[in-house]
Enzyme design. Sequence first.
Site, PDB file in Angstrom:
ATOM      1  N   TYR A  46       1.059  -1.289   0.163  1.00 54.33           N
ATOM      2  CA  TYR A  46       0.059  -0.043   0.054  1.00 54.33           C
ATOM      3  C   TYR A  46       0.865   1.152   0.136  1.00 54.33           C
ATOM      4  O   TYR A  46       1.377   1.470   1.042  1.00 54.33           O
ATOM      5  CB  TYR A  46      -1.118   0.089   1.191  1.00 54.33           C
ATOM      6  CG  TYR A  46      -1.999  -1.182   1.373  1.00 54.33           C
ATOM      7  CD1 TYR A  46      -2.281  -1.845   0.197  1.00 54.33           C
ATOM      8  CD2 TYR A  46      -2.670  -1.477   2.594  1.00 54.33           C
ATOM      9  CE1 TYR A  46      -3.192  -2.899   0.191  1.00 54.33           C
ATOM     10  CE2 TYR A  46      -3.637  -2.168   2.217  1.00 54.33           C
ATOM     11  CZ  TYR A  46      -3.866  -3.111   1.102  1.00 54.33           C
ATOM     12  OH  TYR A  46      -4.821  -4.261   1.481  1.00 54.33           O
ATOM     13  N   LEU A  91     -21.796   0.544  -1.408  1.00 54.89           N
ATOM     14  CA  LEU A  91     -23.036   0.222  -0.701  1.00 54.89           C
ATOM     15  C   LEU A  91     -23.329   1.144   0.512  1.00 54.89           C
ATOM     16  O   LEU A  91     -24.357   1.079   1.246  1.00 54.89           O
ATOM     17  CB  LEU A  91     -22.795  -1.143   0.118  1.00 54.89           C
ATOM     18  CG  LEU A  91     -22.688  -2.358  -0.900  1.00 54.89           C
ATOM     19  CD1 LEU A  91     -21.847  -3.651  -0.240  1.00 54.89           C
ATOM     20  CD2 LEU A  91     -24.034  -2.775  -1.388  1.00 54.89           C
ATOM     21  N   LEU A 106     -17.711  -2.935   1.939  1.00 53.67           N
ATOM     22  CA  LEU A 106     -18.522  -1.703   1.453  1.00 53.67           C
ATOM     23  C   LEU A 106     -18.720  -1.407  -0.117  1.00 53.67           C
ATOM     24  O   LEU A 106     -19.187  -0.546  -0.625  1.00 53.67           O
ATOM     25  CB  LEU A 106     -18.267  -0.418   2.128  1.00 53.67           C
ATOM     26  CG  LEU A 106     -18.813   0.072   3.440  1.00 53.67           C
ATOM     27  CD1 LEU A 106     -18.257   1.373   3.956  1.00 53.67           C
ATOM     28  CD2 LEU A 106     -20.124  -0.093   3.849  1.00 53.67           C
ATOM     29  N   ALA A 107     -17.874  -2.410  -0.730  1.00 49.11           N
ATOM     30  CA  ALA A 107     -17.705  -2.506  -2.211  1.00 49.11           C
ATOM     31  C   ALA A 107     -17.186  -1.199  -2.485  1.00 49.11           C
ATOM     32  O   ALA A 107     -17.539  -0.517  -3.423  1.00 49.11           O
ATOM     33  CB  ALA A 107     -19.215  -2.726  -2.915  1.00 49.11           C
ATOM     34  N   GLY A 147     -17.223   1.715  -1.106  1.00 48.62           N
ATOM     35  CA  GLY A 147     -18.173   2.592  -0.810  1.00 48.62           C
ATOM     36  C   GLY A 147     -19.430   2.762  -1.485  1.00 48.62           C
ATOM     37  O   GLY A 147     -20.552   3.470  -1.198  1.00 48.62           O
ATOM     38  N   GLY A 184     -24.585   4.088  -0.536  1.00 49.63           N
ATOM     39  CA  GLY A 184     -25.791   4.790  -1.243  1.00 49.63           C
ATOM     40  C   GLY A 184     -25.507   6.156  -1.458  1.00 49.63           C
ATOM     41  O   GLY A 184     -26.465   6.856  -1.678  1.00 49.63           O
TER      42      GLY A 184
HETATM   43  N1  LIG Z   1      -6.428  -8.199   0.443  1.00 45.81           N
HETATM   44  C1  LIG Z   1      -6.812  -7.504  -0.728  1.00 45.81           C
HETATM   45  O1  LIG Z   1      -6.436  -7.807  -1.898  1.00 45.81           O
HETATM   46  C2  LIG Z   1      -7.396  -6.274  -0.254  1.00 45.81           C
HETATM   47  C3  LIG Z   1      -7.973  -5.463  -1.663  1.00 45.81           C
HETATM   48  C4  LIG Z   1      -8.666  -4.399  -1.143  1.00 45.81           C
HETATM   49  C5  LIG Z   1      -8.756  -3.885   0.265  1.00 45.81           C
HETATM   50  N2  LIG Z   1      -8.311  -4.537   1.281  1.00 45.81           N
HETATM   51  C6  LIG Z   1      -8.175  -4.008   2.661  1.00 45.81           C
HETATM   52  O2  LIG Z   1      -9.753  -3.937   2.880  1.00 45.81           O
HETATM   53  C7  LIG Z   1      -9.822  -2.568   3.212  1.00 45.81           C
HETATM   54  C8  LIG Z   1     -11.177  -2.347   2.701  1.00 45.81           C
HETATM   55  O3  LIG Z   1     -11.508  -2.221   1.400  1.00 45.81           O
HETATM   56  P1  LIG Z   1     -11.849  -1.117   0.294  1.00 45.81           P
HETATM   57  O4  LIG Z   1     -10.768   0.050   0.545  1.00 45.81           O
HETATM   58  O5  LIG Z   1     -11.513  -1.676  -1.018  1.00 45.81           O
HETATM   59  O6  LIG Z   1     -13.217  -0.847   0.344  1.00 45.81           O
HETATM   60  P2  LIG Z   1     -14.483  -0.577   1.439  1.00 45.81           P
HETATM   61  O7  LIG Z   1     -13.949  -0.644   2.882  1.00 45.81           O
HETATM   62  O8  LIG Z   1     -15.326  -1.284   0.837  1.00 45.81           O
HETATM   63  O9  LIG Z   1     -14.714   1.027   0.882  1.00 45.81           O
HETATM   64  C9  LIG Z   1     -13.953   2.019   1.574  1.00 45.81           C
HETATM   65  C10 LIG Z   1     -14.671   3.309   1.166  1.00 45.81           C
HETATM   66  O10 LIG Z   1     -16.074   3.054   1.886  1.00 45.81           O
HETATM   67  C11 LIG Z   1     -16.256   4.592   2.208  1.00 45.81           C
HETATM   68  N3  LIG Z   1     -16.509   4.729   3.638  1.00 45.81           N
HETATM   69  C12 LIG Z   1     -15.717   4.224   4.638  1.00 45.81           C
HETATM   70  N4  LIG Z   1     -16.194   4.395   6.081  1.00 45.81           N
HETATM   71  C13 LIG Z   1     -17.568   4.978   5.453  1.00 45.81           C
HETATM   72  C14 LIG Z   1     -18.776   5.327   6.287  1.00 45.81           C
HETATM   73  N5  LIG Z   1     -18.725   5.399   7.554  1.00 45.81           N
HETATM   74  N6  LIG Z   1     -19.865   5.639   5.685  1.00 45.81           N
HETATM   75  C15 LIG Z   1     -19.890   5.856   4.401  1.00 45.81           C
HETATM   76  N7  LIG Z   1     -18.767   5.350   3.525  1.00 45.81           N
HETATM   77  C16 LIG Z   1     -17.630   5.096   4.236  1.00 45.81           C
HETATM   78  C17 LIG Z   1     -15.209   5.796   1.775  1.00 45.81           C
HETATM   79  O11 LIG Z   1     -15.475   6.244   0.416  1.00 45.81           O
HETATM   80  P3  LIG Z   1     -15.166   7.738   0.326  1.00 45.81           P
HETATM   81  O12 LIG Z   1     -13.672   7.706  -0.128  1.00 45.81           O
HETATM   82  O13 LIG Z   1     -15.935   7.802  -1.084  1.00 45.81           O
HETATM   83  O14 LIG Z   1     -15.377   8.509   1.211  1.00 45.81           O
HETATM   84  C18 LIG Z   1     -14.204   4.337   1.804  1.00 45.81           C
HETATM   85  O15 LIG Z   1     -12.962   5.300   0.853  1.00 45.81           O
HETATM   86  C19 LIG Z   1      -8.613  -1.916   2.535  1.00 45.81           C
HETATM   87  O16 LIG Z   1      -8.322  -0.775   3.219  1.00 45.81           O
HETATM   88  C20 LIG Z   1      -7.460  -2.812   3.045  1.00 45.81           C
HETATM   89  O17 LIG Z   1      -7.224  -2.722   4.092  1.00 45.81           O
HETATM   90  C21 LIG Z   1      -7.618  -5.623   0.975  1.00 45.81           C
END
Ligand SMILES: NC(=O)c1ccc[n+]([C@@H]2O[C@H](COP(=O)([O-])OP(=O)(O)OC[C@H]3O[C@@H](n4cnc5c(N)ncnc54)[C@H](OP(=O)(O)O)[C@@H]3O)[C@@H](O)[C@H]2O)c1
Length: 311
Positions: free
Chosen positions: A57, A211, A206-207, A209, A213
């Site tokens: 990262y 999900l 949250l897909a 973000g 909405g």
């Molecule tokens: N192992 C792997 O291959 C892999 C791949 C991906 C992710 N990950 C891990 O999983 C974590 C999460 O996955 P992700 O970042 O892909 O997606 P996620 O958690 O599904 O989505 C993150 C986004 O959700 C929104 N969000 C966060 N908190 C919120 C809240 N309280 N209310 C409304 N919206 C909110 C924000 O969007 P906005 O930016 O629009 O504010 C944020 O950027 C990563 O940080 C990482 O640690 C691992």
Amino acid sequence: MQYTQLGKTDLMVSRICFGCWQLSPRFWGDVPLDQWRAALRKAIDLGVNFIDTADAYGEGYAESSLGEFLAAEKCRDRFLIATKFYWNFEQAERVPDTTYEYILRACEASLRRLKIETIDLYQIHAWDPITRPEEVAAAFGQLKKQGKVRWFGVSNLNAEQMRLYLRYTDIECLQPLYNLIDRGVEANELPFCLAQRIGVITYSSLARGLLSGRYKPGHHFGDHRDQDPRFQGEALERLQAAVHRMQPIADAYGLTLPQLAIRWVLTHPAVTSAIVGIKTPEQIETIAPAADGVLSSRDWHTLAALIAAAK
Ligand SMILES: NC(=O)c1ccc[n+]([C@@H]2O[C@H](COP(=O)([O-])OP(=O)(O)OC[C@H]3O[C@@H](n4cnc5c(N)ncnc54)[C@H](OP(=O)(O)O)[C@@H]3O)[C@@H](O)[C@H]2O)c1
């Protein structure tokens, strides 16, 4: 905040895990560090004790930023730290590398950046088709013997690939893509983890973000989502309409839509924690209540059908 045992380990982890991928400027643009640090402080207040990061990262940036925070605030003991290896970025072009020597080097580098003595959960980020599982297992054994890692996990592996690793090493955790839209692991990997008592920490819960909405077509993200077709035009509109149809169920539980989406993930019996990507203190604060319960089986299925119909 609720806590649960991670697989067969002695780790009691919060059901919400603080995800650090957002400190990867190439994907997420510039997240101001002061608000990110404030989010970590808020996580401590809320009882979130579990952080997921990776060496890749920001090519070390997320780990270094976390390490500086832990040292400056003397709060290493407040968190269980999961990180990952797989991408060798020692040279300009990054390539997968899960050879014995590289894993030992990658672990040293992560420990140095994180400014900690031991990684609580060390995960292989993805499947590497050309390194034999015995070799990865030998590196795990060495790191455990040296006290540099407590437990090992895998990410993005299917059930067959996990079965292969299990012939040579313990695996305590799987980190898969799992949310109301992306349910590919329900058929094989989640039942496999349940059967083997392997913990599951879901990513993109949250897909990214979607999900929550909150987005409308034309929304400017300023990050990788501007190039992702799921975040544009008709596809986005259709999905957002489906997400808003979840509102009556959210209301019945006194939850917001993003909280409901996380509670849906946490209701699956295989799931230990939902990782949520966090940039601000408000995000961790407003998502934390999702961890305080589960959904009824009827509501879980109703939500799944609602989103499936929009795909
Ligand atoms: N192992 C792997 O291959 C892999 C791949 C991906 C992710 N990950 C891990 O999983 C974590 C999460 O996955 P992700 O970042 O892909 O997606 P996620 O958690 O599904 O989505 C993150 C986004 O959700 C929104 N969000 C966060 N908190 C919120 C809240 N309280 N209310 C409304 N919206 C909110 C924000 O969007 P906005 O930016 O629009 O504010 C944020 O950027 C990563 O940080 C990482 O640690 C691992």
